[in-house]
Design a protein around this motif. Structure first.
Motif, PDB file in Angstrom:
ATOM      1  N   VAL A 109       0.952  -1.443   0.098  1.00  0.00           N
ATOM      2  CA  VAL A 109       0.200   0.267   0.025  1.00  0.00           C
ATOM      3  C   VAL A 109       1.194   1.313  -0.024  1.00  0.00           C
ATOM      4  N   ASN A 110       0.358   1.741  -1.069  1.00  0.00           N
ATOM      5  CA  ASN A 110       1.816   2.850  -1.344  1.00  0.00           C
ATOM      6  C   ASN A 110       0.499   4.543  -1.005  1.00  0.00           C
ATOM      7  N   ASP A 111      -0.878   4.317  -0.542  1.00  0.00           N
ATOM      8  CA  ASP A 111      -1.507   5.268  -0.491  1.00  0.00           C
ATOM      9  C   ASP A 111      -2.537   5.328  -0.079  1.00  0.00           C
ATOM     10  N   VAL A 112      -4.042   5.858   0.642  1.00  0.00           N
ATOM     11  CA  VAL A 112      -5.353   5.727   0.755  1.00  0.00           C
ATOM     12  C   VAL A 112      -5.844   6.764   0.509  1.00  0.00           C
ATOM     13  N   HIS A 113      -7.146   5.995  -0.033  1.00  0.00           N
ATOM     14  CA  HIS A 113      -8.676   7.359  -0.846  1.00  0.00           C
ATOM     15  C   HIS A 113      -9.292   6.950   0.329  1.00  0.00           C
ATOM     16  N   PHE A 114     -10.016   8.200   0.567  1.00  0.00           N
ATOM     17  CA  PHE A 114     -11.134   8.287   1.962  1.00  0.00           C
ATOM     18  C   PHE A 114     -12.022   8.962   1.015  1.00  0.00           C
ATOM     19  N   LEU A 115     -13.232   8.318   1.550  1.00  0.00           N
ATOM     20  CA  LEU A 115     -14.648   8.597   1.107  1.00  0.00           C
ATOM     21  C   LEU A 115     -15.068   9.400   1.958  1.00  0.00           C
ATOM     22  N   GLN A 116     -15.681  10.588   1.359  1.00  0.00           N
ATOM     23  CA  GLN A 116     -16.275  12.033   2.559  1.00  0.00           C
ATOM     24  C   GLN A 116     -17.310  12.596   2.781  1.00  0.00           C
ATOM     25  N   VAL A 117     -18.485  12.007   3.251  1.00  0.00           N
ATOM     26  CA  VAL A 117     -19.779  11.927   3.651  1.00  0.00           C
ATOM     27  C   VAL A 117     -20.077  12.668   5.283  1.00  0.00           C
ATOM     28  N   HIS A 118     -20.286  14.067   4.178  1.00  0.00           N
ATOM     29  CA  HIS A 118     -20.640  15.076   6.059  1.00  0.00           C
ATOM     30  C   HIS A 118     -19.185  15.217   6.448  1.00  0.00           C
ATOM     31  N   ASN A 119     -19.473  15.399   7.706  1.00  0.00           N
ATOM     32  CA  ASN A 119     -18.062  15.504   7.795  1.00  0.00           C
ATOM     33  C   ASN A 119     -17.246  14.049   8.950  1.00  0.00           C
ATOM     34  N   GLU A 120     -17.982  12.998   7.593  1.00  0.00           N
ATOM     35  CA  GLU A 120     -17.277  11.204   8.266  1.00  0.00           C
ATOM     36  C   GLU A 120     -16.439  11.370   7.143  1.00  0.00           C
ATOM     37  N   LEU A 121     -15.811  10.295   7.679  1.00  0.00           N
ATOM     38  CA  LEU A 121     -13.961   9.624   6.717  1.00  0.00           C
ATOM     39  C   LEU A 121     -14.209   8.339   6.346  1.00  0.00           C
ATOM     40  N   ARG A 122     -14.382   7.596   5.714  1.00  0.00           N
ATOM     41  CA  ARG A 122     -13.993   6.130   5.215  1.00  0.00           C
ATOM     42  C   ARG A 122     -13.408   5.489   4.441  1.00  0.00           C
ATOM     43  N   LEU A 123     -12.265   4.628   4.780  1.00  0.00           N
ATOM     44  CA  LEU A 123     -11.344   4.359   3.876  1.00  0.00           C
ATOM     45  C   LEU A 123     -12.222   3.137   2.608  1.00  0.00           C
ATOM     46  N   ALA A 124     -11.616   3.691   1.791  1.00  0.00           N
ATOM     47  CA  ALA A 124     -12.859   3.651   0.786  1.00  0.00           C
ATOM     48  C   ALA A 124     -11.065   2.865  -0.072  1.00  0.00           C
ATOM     49  N   HIS A 125     -10.394   2.976  -0.493  1.00  0.00           N
ATOM     50  CA  HIS A 125      -9.332   2.250  -1.230  1.00  0.00           C
ATOM     51  C   HIS A 125      -7.732   2.659  -0.882  1.00  0.00           C
ATOM     52  N   ALA A 126      -7.099   1.613  -1.036  1.00  0.00           N
ATOM     53  CA  ALA A 126      -5.739   1.113  -1.773  1.00  0.00           C
ATOM     54  C   ALA A 126      -5.211   1.585  -2.626  1.00  0.00           C
ATOM     55  N   ASP A 127      -4.464   2.047  -2.503  1.00  0.00           N
ATOM     56  CA  ASP A 127      -3.203   2.579  -3.832  1.00  0.00           C
ATOM     57  C   ASP A 127      -1.946   1.570  -3.614  1.00  0.00           C
ATOM     58  N   VAL A 128      -2.417   1.291  -4.571  1.00  0.00           N
ATOM     59  CA  VAL A 128      -1.048   0.342  -4.563  1.00  0.00           C
ATOM     60  C   VAL A 128      -0.604   0.394  -5.860  1.00  0.00           C
ATOM     61  N   GLY A 129      -1.033   1.587  -6.761  1.00  0.00           N
ATOM     62  CA  GLY A 129       0.170   2.464  -7.625  1.00  0.00           C
ATOM     63  C   GLY A 129       1.353   2.834  -7.700  1.00  0.00           C
ATOM     64  N   LEU A 130       2.425   2.922  -9.501  1.00  0.00           N
ATOM     65  CA  LEU A 130       3.267   3.859  -8.905  1.00  0.00           C
ATOM     66  C   LEU A 130       2.505   5.635  -8.767  1.00  0.00           C
ATOM     67  N   ARG A 131       1.959   6.169  -8.769  1.00  0.00           N
ATOM     68  CA  ARG A 131       2.116   7.193  -8.901  1.00  0.00           C
ATOM     69  C   ARG A 131       1.543   7.130  -7.045  1.00  0.00           C
ATOM     70  N   GLY A 132       0.273   6.455  -6.644  1.00  0.00           N
ATOM     71  CA  GLY A 132       1.373   6.724  -4.998  1.00  0.00           C
ATOM     72  C   GLY A 132       1.885   7.293  -4.944  1.00  0.00           C
ATOM     73  N   MET A 133       2.783   6.421  -4.530  1.00  0.00           N
ATOM     74  CA  MET A 133       4.009   6.675  -3.966  1.00  0.00           C
ATOM     75  C   MET A 133       5.076   8.012  -4.386  1.00  0.00           C
ATOM     76  N   VAL A 134       4.126   7.816  -6.137  1.00  0.00           N
ATOM     77  CA  VAL A 134       5.447   9.101  -6.368  1.00  0.00           C
ATOM     78  C   VAL A 134       4.072  10.584  -5.565  1.00  0.00           C
ATOM     79  N   ARG A 135       3.325  10.537  -5.062  1.00  0.00           N
ATOM     80  CA  ARG A 135       2.119  11.322  -4.047  1.00  0.00           C
ATOM     81  C   ARG A 135       3.392  11.684  -2.854  1.00  0.00           C
ATOM     82  N   ARG A 136       3.309  10.405  -2.188  1.00  0.00           N
ATOM     83  CA  ARG A 136       3.689  10.397  -0.952  1.00  0.00           C
ATOM     84  C   ARG A 136       5.347  11.128  -1.319  1.00  0.00           C
ATOM     85  N   LEU A 137       5.809  11.140  -1.941  1.00  0.00           N
ATOM     86  CA  LEU A 137       7.211  11.723  -2.197  1.00  0.00           C
ATOM     87  C   LEU A 137       6.437  13.060  -2.271  1.00  0.00           C
ATOM     88  N   GLY A 138       5.817  13.709  -2.414  1.00  0.00           N
ATOM     89  CA  GLY A 138       5.505  14.697  -3.050  1.00  0.00           C
ATOM     90  C   GLY A 138       5.517  15.357  -4.412  1.00  0.00           C
TER      91      GLY A 138
END
Length: 425
Positions: A109-138
């Motif tokens: 897992v390189n990053d995770v994706h949340f779904l925002q519903v009103h004030n609640e955040l739920r874990l929706a996806h695991a990002d396992v791709g290269l782009r997730g790692m690039v995002r983590r590095l800024g």
């Protein structure tokens, strides 16, 4: 609205009066739900001597371009270290190996994706791709720009490597003593074929491999154990107590159990043999006397033997009774009282024959067979010549000793051929 974990870490946190407090360091959650809900935020203030604050999610009033809390700065109690009450994204998910139960593989897992519903955040996806790692590095902004200059429709830009969280199972969490506790439900494991489970075990680190293997039932363990590399088999056996190791050996086909014993040091192999059922121990000891690349070393003693005087109907009932115990049920071998090989009959022949006829009337007499000291190449030639799925093995007195299935001899021949081509053998 979907938000990335790395995106949330860059948002400011303010108290109820709008005073700046810092930035999120992590988020806590519990894994009981298919799409886990965030339970709290860990706030960090300062860099040289950081202080951490745990904020329950019920105290988060607003989630927009920043996080606004319902409480004031003065009511928050700092902690010297990160709270460990719940699982957290940083500690238990990011950079961890997880089991993708949909695609039946282990991924990082390189990053995770949340779904925002009103004030609640739920874990929706695991990002396992290269782009997730690039995002983590800024680096996402700059790398995306460079990729678009080369190819505006590159897969890197258009195909996100997301896995829905309901198909993701974190493999385990360690307790204070360092013991790994598996989080994967048995229902998820039962849905994965043994061949895929063996591949998953190959991709895990030793502690995760041991934890996953130990929660499987004995039959599944035996099914996947034979698919593993010998060094991995030895590592797993070293972690199992003697009783479990014996149960596992009982479920393995005799040829595979003998191969495993031959890979052990003599003392450990003898210890296991002494505690086995006498008949099983004698069978395996006999197989160990043969070279591993000979017919005797490749054969299994689990086979179906029938008398020449029983009827077709009786033979079919006999096959039904031994289906779970025999490795190959397509062939049955006809023998006399001394187990001399007289003939062979296939399951198709039995199903098409008159139920009242005897075996001696429907069998193929003098079937093709190999001697116990034949080489693996000779066995492979015989299987290919007659298009058999298995071939019987006899001794010099024409007494049947076992059978060799096509998968066993192919594995041996392929390994030898690969070794010759690469110079490793």
């Amino acid at each position: 609205m979907f938000l990335f974990y790395t995106e949330l870490l860059g948002r400011e946190v303010v108290d109820r009066h709008g005073r700046f407090l810092g930035y999120p360091f992590d988020f806590t959650l519990q894994f009981q739900e298919a799409y886990p809900r965030l339970m709290g935020m860990i706030l960090r203030r300062g860099w040289v001597h950081p202080r951490y604050y745990y904020v329950p999610w019920s105290e988060v009033q607003q989630v927009n371009n920043h996080f606004q809390l319902r409480i004031a700065m003065e009511s928050m109690q700092p902690q010297s270290d990160v709270p460990s009450s719940d699982a957290s994204i940083r500690r238990n998910i990011l950079d961890q190996q997880v089991l993708d139960t949909f695609n039946r593989r282990v991924v990082r897992v390189n990053d995770v994706h949340f779904l925002q519903v009103h004030n609640e955040l739920r874990l929706a996806h695991a990002d396992v791709g290269l782009r997730g790692m690039v995002r983590r590095l800024g680096w996402e902004k700059w790398v995306d720009f460079a990729v678009r200059l080369v190819n505006n429709h590159a897969d890197y830009l258009t195909h996100e490597a997301f896995i829905a969280w309901k198909y993701v199972q974190p493999l385990g969490t360690a307790d204070t003593k360092g013991a790994l506790h598996l989080n994967v439900p048995q229902s998820e494991l039962r849905s994965i074929p043994p061949a895929d489970l063996s591949q998953i075990l190959n991709e895990l680190d030793p502690r995760q491999r041991e934890a996953l293997f130990k929660v499987l039932d004995r039959v599944t363990q035996a099914q996947i154990f034979a698919e593993l590399d010998s060094w991995m088999q030895m590592d797993l056996l070293a972690e199992l107590d003697t009783k479990v190791a014996l149960e596992l050996m009982e479920h393995l086909p005799s040829d595979e159990a003998a191969d495993l014993l031959s890979a052990m040091n003599r003392r450990d192999a003898d210890r296991l043999l002494m505690q086995m059922d006498n008949k099983r121990a004698q069978t395996l000891s006999g197989l160990l006397e043969h070279r591993s690349d000979s017919a005797g070393g490749l054969m299994t003693t689990e086979m179906i033997l029938l008398s020449q005087t029983i009827t077709v109907a009786e033979a079919i009932e006999r096959l039904k009774a031994v289906t779970k115990k025999s490795e190959m049920i397509y062939y049955a071998y006809i023998v006399d009282e001394m187990n001399h090989l007289l003939g062979m009959v296939t399951l198709r022949t039995l199903l098409q024959a008159d139920p009242l006829k005897q075996m001696q009337d429907v069998m193929t007499k003098k079937p093709a067979c190999v001697q116990v000291n034949a080489s693996a190449k000779e066995v492979a030639y015989m299987l290919d010549k007659y298009n058999f799925l298995a071939v019987p093995v006899i001794n010099e007195d024409n007494v049947i000793q076992g059978i060799i299935t096509i998968d066993d001899v192919l594995a041996q021949v392929i390994a030898a051929t690969w070794g010759e081509k690469t110079g490793l053998l």
